[in-house]
Design a protein around this motif. Structure first.
Motif, PDB file in Angstrom:
ATOM      1  N   THR A   1       1.814  27.047 -36.865  1.00 38.94           N
ATOM      2  CA  THR A   1       1.568  27.691 -37.959  1.00 38.94           C
ATOM      3  C   THR A   1       0.106  28.004 -38.098  1.00 38.94           C
ATOM      4  O   THR A   1      -0.699  29.212 -38.338  1.00 38.94           O
ATOM      5  N   GLU A   2      -0.694  26.879 -38.121  1.00 35.23           N
ATOM      6  CA  GLU A   2      -2.091  26.748 -38.238  1.00 35.23           C
ATOM      7  C   GLU A   2      -2.735  27.574 -37.053  1.00 35.23           C
ATOM      8  O   GLU A   2      -3.716  28.397 -37.245  1.00 35.23           O
ATOM      9  N   PHE A   3      -2.290  27.616 -35.857  1.00 39.74           N
ATOM     10  CA  PHE A   3      -2.705  28.412 -34.734  1.00 39.74           C
ATOM     11  C   PHE A   3      -2.532  29.908 -35.014  1.00 39.74           C
ATOM     12  O   PHE A   3      -3.436  30.489 -34.698  1.00 39.74           O
TER      13      PHE A   3
ATOM     14  N   GLN B   1       3.816  22.767 -37.827  1.00 40.83           N
ATOM     15  CA  GLN B   1       2.646  22.937 -38.633  1.00 40.83           C
ATOM     16  C   GLN B   1       1.426  23.418 -37.779  1.00 40.83           C
ATOM     17  O   GLN B   1       0.509  24.080 -38.123  1.00 40.83           O
ATOM     18  N   GLN B   2       1.361  22.715 -36.387  1.00 43.26           N
ATOM     19  CA  GLN B   2       0.516  23.114 -35.483  1.00 43.26           C
ATOM     20  C   GLN B   2       0.593  24.606 -35.021  1.00 43.26           C
ATOM     21  O   GLN B   2      -0.444  25.338 -35.097  1.00 43.26           O
TER      22      GLN B   2
ATOM     23  N   LEU C   1      -2.421  31.318 -37.735  1.00 46.09           N
ATOM     24  CA  LEU C   1      -3.172  31.898 -38.913  1.00 46.09           C
ATOM     25  C   LEU C   1      -4.694  31.882 -38.155  1.00 46.09           C
ATOM     26  O   LEU C   1      -5.548  32.800 -38.613  1.00 46.09           O
ATOM     27  N   ALA C   2      -5.276  30.962 -37.342  1.00 45.12           N
ATOM     28  CA  ALA C   2      -6.538  30.824 -36.908  1.00 45.12           C
ATOM     29  C   ALA C   2      -6.679  32.073 -35.480  1.00 45.12           C
ATOM     30  O   ALA C   2      -7.723  32.415 -35.344  1.00 45.12           O
TER      31      ALA C   2
ATOM     32  N   LYS D   1       4.613  19.675 -35.177  1.00 45.16           N
ATOM     33  CA  LYS D   1       4.574  20.745 -34.132  1.00 45.16           C
ATOM     34  C   LYS D   1       4.782  22.122 -34.911  1.00 45.16           C
ATOM     35  O   LYS D   1       3.996  23.150 -34.754  1.00 45.16           O
TER      36      LYS D   1
END
Length: 158
Positions: free
Chosen positions: A10-12, A7-8, A14-15, A5
């Motif tokens: 963090t990726e969101f 990681q998701q 960044l995007a 969760k």
């Protein structure tokens, strides 16, 4: 599960800025495209109303001012920003009126790293399909075409 969760998220995070920037650029492009359509249509409709402006007492500058005001008013009525940058020229090419216009669209969101979006220059031209009429300045019922024939050489003579 917590690691996944985090990681998701963090990726969101960044995007998300890239996605937001993409949608802002897409929206600005849509506004610029709409401005270009309104600008082009205003030029086309101004040239079609040009024939109604023909008067023996008017100069080309008078026609150009009238057409510029027509286009500017049409753009303002359609809520197009920055109409002060509008430039309209009326030229005569082989006795045919041509209206050439330019307009600079300035986006609401200007990014330092996207210099191409600081100004979008638009140009358009519209040509009237029939030649400018020769003005009949005489007080007579004879048409201009008939008056032009009076000065023409008879058939077969140089």
């Amino acid at each position: 599960m917590r690691k996944l969760k985090a990681q998701q998220i963090t990726e969101f995070m960044l995007a998300a800025p890239l996605l937001i920037m993409f949608f802002v650029v897409l929206t600005e492009y849509a506004f610029a495209f709409n401005s270009n359509i309104v600008f082009t249509n205003a030029l086309k409709s101004s040239i079609s109303s040009y024939i109604n402006l023909i008067d023996t007492d008017k100069t080309t500058a008078d026609y150009q001012e009238a057409i510029t005001n027509y286009v500017r008013t049409d753009m303002q009525n359609n809520r197009i920003p920055n109409v002060a940058s509008l430039n309209v020229n009326l030229i005569n090419v082989n006795n045919t009126p041509v209206v050439i216009g330019s307009y600079t669209y300035r986006p609401g969101f200007t990014f330092v790293f996207l210099p191409a979006l600081r100004e979008i220059k638009m140009q358009s031209a519209s040509v009237f399909s029939i030649p400018i009429q020769n003005f009949n300045g005489y007080q007579t019922g004879i048409s201009t075409a008939q008056l032009n024939l009076l000065g023409a050489a008879p058939a077969g003579e140089p």
